[in-house]
Write a protein that holds these residues in place. Structure first.
Motif, PDB file in Angstrom:
ATOM      1  N   THR A 211       0.839  -1.197   0.000  1.00 42.09           N
ATOM      2  CA  THR A 211       0.000   0.000   0.000  1.00 42.09           C
ATOM      3  C   THR A 211       0.877   1.251   0.000  1.00 42.09           C
ATOM      4  O   THR A 211       1.863   1.329   0.736  1.00 42.09           O
ATOM      5  CB  THR A 211      -0.903   0.026   1.259  1.00 42.09           C
ATOM      6  OG1 THR A 211      -0.095  -0.121   2.425  1.00 42.09           O
ATOM      7  CG2 THR A 211      -1.924  -1.092   1.238  1.00 42.09           C
ATOM      8  N   ASP A 213       0.280   5.351   0.303  1.00 47.34           N
ATOM      9  CA  ASP A 213      -0.732   6.383   0.548  1.00 47.34           C
ATOM     10  C   ASP A 213      -0.443   7.674  -0.212  1.00 47.34           C
ATOM     11  O   ASP A 213       0.711   8.059  -0.387  1.00 47.34           O
ATOM     12  CB  ASP A 213      -0.787   6.705   2.041  1.00 47.34           C
ATOM     13  CG  ASP A 213      -1.632   5.705   2.814  1.00 47.34           C
ATOM     14  OD1 ASP A 213      -2.277   4.836   2.199  1.00 47.34           O
ATOM     15  OD2 ASP A 213      -1.648   5.810   4.056  1.00 47.34           O
ATOM     16  N   GLN A 233       4.188  -1.019   3.522  1.00 43.41           N
ATOM     17  CA  GLN A 233       3.306   0.117   3.774  1.00 43.41           C
ATOM     18  C   GLN A 233       4.135   1.390   3.651  1.00 43.41           C
ATOM     19  O   GLN A 233       5.121   1.577   4.384  1.00 43.41           O
ATOM     20  CB  GLN A 233       2.673  -0.008   5.161  1.00 43.41           C
ATOM     21  CG  GLN A 233       2.326   1.300   5.862  1.00 43.41           C
ATOM     22  CD  GLN A 233       1.239   2.100   5.158  1.00 43.41           C
ATOM     23  OE1 GLN A 233       0.720   1.708   4.115  1.00 43.41           O
ATOM     24  NE2 GLN A 233       0.905   3.250   5.687  1.00 43.41           N
TER      25      GLN A 233
ATOM     26  N   ASN B 209      -5.632 -11.541   3.272  1.00 41.58           N
ATOM     27  CA  ASN B 209      -4.551 -10.685   2.765  1.00 41.58           C
ATOM     28  C   ASN B 209      -3.158 -11.276   2.934  1.00 41.58           C
ATOM     29  O   ASN B 209      -2.166 -10.543   2.835  1.00 41.58           O
ATOM     30  CB  ASN B 209      -4.618  -9.286   3.402  1.00 41.58           C
ATOM     31  CG  ASN B 209      -5.736  -8.445   2.798  1.00 41.58           C
ATOM     32  OD1 ASN B 209      -6.384  -8.862   1.841  1.00 41.58           O
ATOM     33  ND2 ASN B 209      -5.979  -7.270   3.340  1.00 41.58           N
ATOM     34  N   GLN B 231      -2.311 -11.734   6.801  1.00 43.64           N
ATOM     35  CA  GLN B 231      -1.221 -10.800   6.501  1.00 43.64           C
ATOM     36  C   GLN B 231       0.165 -11.401   6.709  1.00 43.64           C
ATOM     37  O   GLN B 231       1.094 -10.711   7.148  1.00 43.64           O
ATOM     38  CB  GLN B 231      -1.368  -9.516   7.329  1.00 43.64           C
ATOM     39  CG  GLN B 231      -2.671  -8.800   7.010  1.00 43.64           C
ATOM     40  CD  GLN B 231      -2.619  -7.325   7.284  1.00 43.64           C
ATOM     41  OE1 GLN B 231      -1.595  -6.685   7.090  1.00 43.64           O
ATOM     42  NE2 GLN B 231      -3.731  -6.746   7.712  1.00 43.64           N
TER      43      GLN B 231
ATOM     44  N   THR C 210      -6.150  -3.368   5.692  1.00 47.18           N
ATOM     45  CA  THR C 210      -6.272  -3.781   7.098  1.00 47.18           C
ATOM     46  C   THR C 210      -7.266  -4.931   7.206  1.00 47.18           C
ATOM     47  O   THR C 210      -8.216  -5.016   6.423  1.00 47.18           O
ATOM     48  CB  THR C 210      -6.673  -2.569   7.964  1.00 47.18           C
ATOM     49  OG1 THR C 210      -5.503  -1.787   8.206  1.00 47.18           O
ATOM     50  CG2 THR C 210      -7.300  -2.955   9.298  1.00 47.18           C
ATOM     51  N   ASN C 230      -3.164   1.691   7.610  1.00 45.49           N
ATOM     52  CA  ASN C 230      -3.080   0.581   6.658  1.00 45.49           C
ATOM     53  C   ASN C 230      -2.452  -0.673   7.266  1.00 45.49           C
ATOM     54  O   ASN C 230      -1.608  -0.589   8.144  1.00 45.49           O
ATOM     55  CB  ASN C 230      -2.200   0.962   5.461  1.00 45.49           C
ATOM     56  CG  ASN C 230      -2.759   2.112   4.659  1.00 45.49           C
ATOM     57  OD1 ASN C 230      -3.846   2.593   4.903  1.00 45.49           O
ATOM     58  ND2 ASN C 230      -1.997   2.553   3.673  1.00 45.49           N
ATOM     59  N   GLN C 231      -2.844  -1.826   6.715  1.00 38.14           N
ATOM     60  CA  GLN C 231      -2.169  -3.107   6.977  1.00 38.14           C
ATOM     61  C   GLN C 231      -2.074  -3.456   8.451  1.00 38.14           C
ATOM     62  O   GLN C 231      -1.078  -4.030   8.906  1.00 38.14           O
ATOM     63  CB  GLN C 231      -0.772  -3.111   6.334  1.00 38.14           C
ATOM     64  CG  GLN C 231      -0.844  -2.937   4.837  1.00 38.14           C
ATOM     65  CD  GLN C 231       0.336  -3.527   4.102  1.00 38.14           C
ATOM     66  OE1 GLN C 231       0.857  -4.560   4.491  1.00 38.14           O
ATOM     67  NE2 GLN C 231       0.751  -2.894   3.022  1.00 38.14           N
ATOM     68  N   ILE C 232      -3.103  -3.113   9.181  1.00 34.12           N
ATOM     69  CA  ILE C 232      -3.204  -3.526  10.582  1.00 34.12           C
ATOM     70  C   ILE C 232      -3.935  -4.858  10.628  1.00 34.12           C
ATOM     71  O   ILE C 232      -4.860  -5.096   9.846  1.00 34.12           O
ATOM     72  CB  ILE C 232      -3.965  -2.440  11.387  1.00 34.12           C
ATOM     73  CG1 ILE C 232      -3.120  -1.174  11.465  1.00 34.12           C
ATOM     74  CG2 ILE C 232      -4.358  -2.939  12.762  1.00 34.12           C
ATOM     75  CD1 ILE C 232      -3.882   0.037  11.906  1.00 34.12           C
TER      76      ILE C 232
END
Lengths: 341, 341, 341
Positions: A211, A213, A233, B209, B231, C210, C230-232
């Motif tokens: 990702t 941003d 990220q 994910n 993840q 996320t 993001n990506q939590i």
């Protein structure tokens, strides 16, 4: 199948041995067999060269005399191997054209391919030979350069820019809002609109589910030739210099600037508002909490231990300050004792 | 609703008490009430058994006499609880058939279900009772075994193989290119085609994910019964042995081989080209930088502290070498002093 | 373009200077120019105020006399800036209505917008003005509150609940199965059905990719006003209190309860079954392995070092216990020597 002389004609290097010999695959020294082209990229594998059963081998000049196999001599055998592998594995591109189950509200050149379930919003600009995979979403006014490919399910938010010859893997999200909020006195958050863009250079590869941003006021910028692995990220207003490579699971916080040709190891983290110069290498799992002003390798991670050892040793970590105090006290006692002598 | 004797008939165990008693749900000892079947999985919760208001309880043989409730006695109450919970919560499967808004270029058995927006490329082989969720993309020549289910938005790249009875959660990407590049002298990168596959065994669950990259020359291999949380990033050519469980946010770098029945804690990282034997447990947040040759628990993480304590203690970490030198100097001074006595 | 008096009329604050002056953008003190409204949020940037070329500036009461620029005086200039930025950047909402290429099996109010490729399963309840982006999947019986927006490719599993005015970024997965398995004696795993839901409050923002897992028996709960980057990864049965903000790449393991108004730094990890009170701040990269009972800042991360220094210093970490023993031995020798004197 390529003849050795054909490979040398295309990719350069010096051929020693039968140019008419045909090779069908690239392989490591260990695994190569009949019809394979192996490579010696590192002198520490020199011993394997003797046993190698490949039909031919790529070697550096200093190893040219160390094998009797037909061989291609080149300054960098690993790069040469990569180029041969590209010849042997040309990308399989889908047919050009817009699938009837795509929803396209922008002009798409005849050379581009848009798969089923993809959506392209108004104002997007799609380059020649662009491939948009199934289920991708391209937002308003997005620009995608020539020969760039998007695998399935990529999402690019409005106004972002992607250069030429990029490869974006499945599940990547480019241009979601940066994490920007102002805090009220009661602890609640007021959203700060993220009105910048993501601007990505040419020849960038972006791994699955990564990702990036969009910027808050200015843009987030990814330089030419940057390679990003999976699940990275990148926060708002980060800037990454050309040819920097970032391994999987790295997090880079807002407004940090990273130089060119850096290499960031897996699961490393870089906090916000830092500046890291060119040619810095960060080891895996290292959290960078200060700017880095000099090229070099930087590390901060812990040695893994059997759990019982860890319990014994790491208990002291909580008490390092006390330990140092005790050491200082001893030094003073000894100094005093010495001077009393 | 199940009668206790019906449960024992299906799942085994010894019934003590009224077999005609009906239970409608499973619940923890604390929260169970009328109509619930509770379970005592750990003797440390024994005290709760006395107050438990469940209608019945699952207990191990050593607790058979410690309650007057109707009970099922079984060697492993937690596994038994899991099986009862499965009976109470059978999966809700969508109707078989291909949704008209799916794009399918391969044969799909009548027993399979393909949702709206899914795309299946030519050459894919789809097993009996397979469920493909909305917006999934199945690449060329992918093989999916019987009874495997894919939730929404899963992407499987060409040529990958998925076994039987797998469950793949939303947003998973299987078979994206591994992160493989050769570096030119000017710092730019030449892509190494990733021509291996991902081969996944039977009974594997993959969390939302998570990403599993395809191999470079050989395959990336996930063994039977492996459970992967959300993840997780698994790089090219990793091999994971049967029944290994990996918690969320773990990253495993390229070519690392992990044995069977390992348990990897959340946010752990494992660098590339390591070998980890069977039955290894890695604690959460631990970075593994060396191969592990013996089964056991391994740890490397830091004790969290109030920030002020951390500042005081961890400042010394930068100077541990100097601290050790000072200690050695003191020892020598004392030795000298002693021998001088 | 807004006149200053118009801004003050809408957002409050005290105006000093020409109310008819028009501003077109917000900008930082450094970058502001003609037509921009800058803000001084932190006294450490006071020096920049003098050179600022903005047309007007937002300042706190204690800086009201420190500039001659037209200015808005307000208690919290950063919050004021955020609100002005919202006025300048109103969200661009898609037209209401269901796109013909969406598959909708539930009632959708006329004010809602459902994009191409979205799927909404039976029983879902969609609020007024909800925006469902392209390729989203909304499962059975999902509830989405008024004015909530989902960007592209969001997946919400069956029965989950999302409040009003939420913003969910692309690739988010809500309600996938928690990671729950019982272990058989042979090391294989029996799945524990995850029959809880995810219940999310009002005014929650969730960053790209996320994942928030559904609960095992009870629900996973995200409080009002929570902001997730993001990506939590949020595991099953986690509960997060109101207005807590979590930065990117954080992992929170199962059943952990986090209080209100906490701030969790990037890449932090929190293991399972902990309790963290209100108003706790966790530094970036910190692994929390114990419950936190008092508000404050908590840290555990390592100082990054040049690699050679790290090798020298961190080698001792494996031997801290031995080091402490040596120190204790010295103390005893000295004590003995002293008492012998």
């Amino acid at each position: 199948m390529f003849r050795l002389d054909e490979l040398v004609h295309r990719l350069g290097g010096e051929l020693i041995g039968d140019g008419a010999l045909q090779v069908a695959r690239v392989a490591t020294l260990d695994q190569a067999g009949e019809g394979d082209l192996a490579f010696l990229a590192n002198r520490k594998y020199l011993a394997r060269l003797a046993q190698c059963r490949a039909s031919a081998v790529i070697v550096a000049p200093d190893a040219r005399g160390l094998t009797a196999l037909p061989r291609i001599v080149t300054a960098d055998p690993y790069v040469y191997f990569a180029r041969v592998a590209q010849l042997f594995n040309p990308p399989v591109l889908p047919a050009a054209g817009v699938h009837p189950a795509a929803c396209v509200e922008a002009a798409v050149p005849a050379s581009a391919s848009v798969a089923a379930g993809a959506t392209i919003a108004a104002g997007a600009s799609i380059g020649e030979n662009v491939v948009i995979g199934p289920g991708c979403h391209i937002g308003r006014n997005v620009v995608i350069g020539d020969d760039t490919g998007l695998e399935a399910g990529v999402c690019i938010y409005h106004d972002c820019v992607l250069g030429a010859r990029c490869l974006v893997h499945a599940g990547v999200v480019i241009g979601a809002d940066g994490f920007g909020f102002a805090r009220e006195r009661d602890g609640s958050w007021v959203k700060i609109p993220q009105s910048g863009r993501v601007v990505i250079g040419d020849d960038v590869e972006i791994g699955a589910n990564t990702t990036i941003d969009r910027g808050a006021l200015d843009d987030t910028v990814i330089g030419d030739g940057v390679k990003l692995d999976n699940q990275i990220q990148i926060a708002h207003n980060v800037r990454i210099g050309a040819h920097t490579a970032v391994a999987g699971c790295v997090g880079i916080a807002g407004s940090t600037v990273i130089g060119a040709r850096c290499m960031i190891g897996g699961q490393a983290g870089i906090i916000g508002h830092l500046h890291i110069v060119d040619d810095v290498v960060i080891s895996a799992g290292t959290l960078v909490t200060k700017s880095i002003h000099r090229a070099g390798v930087y590390t901060a991670n812990l040695p893994v231990q059997p759990h019982a050892d860890w319990v014994r040793n790491f208990a002291h970590l909580r008490h390092l300050d006390a330990l140092t105090d005790r050491l200082r006290a001893l030094e003073q006692r000894l100094d005093k004792a010495s001077s009393a002598d």
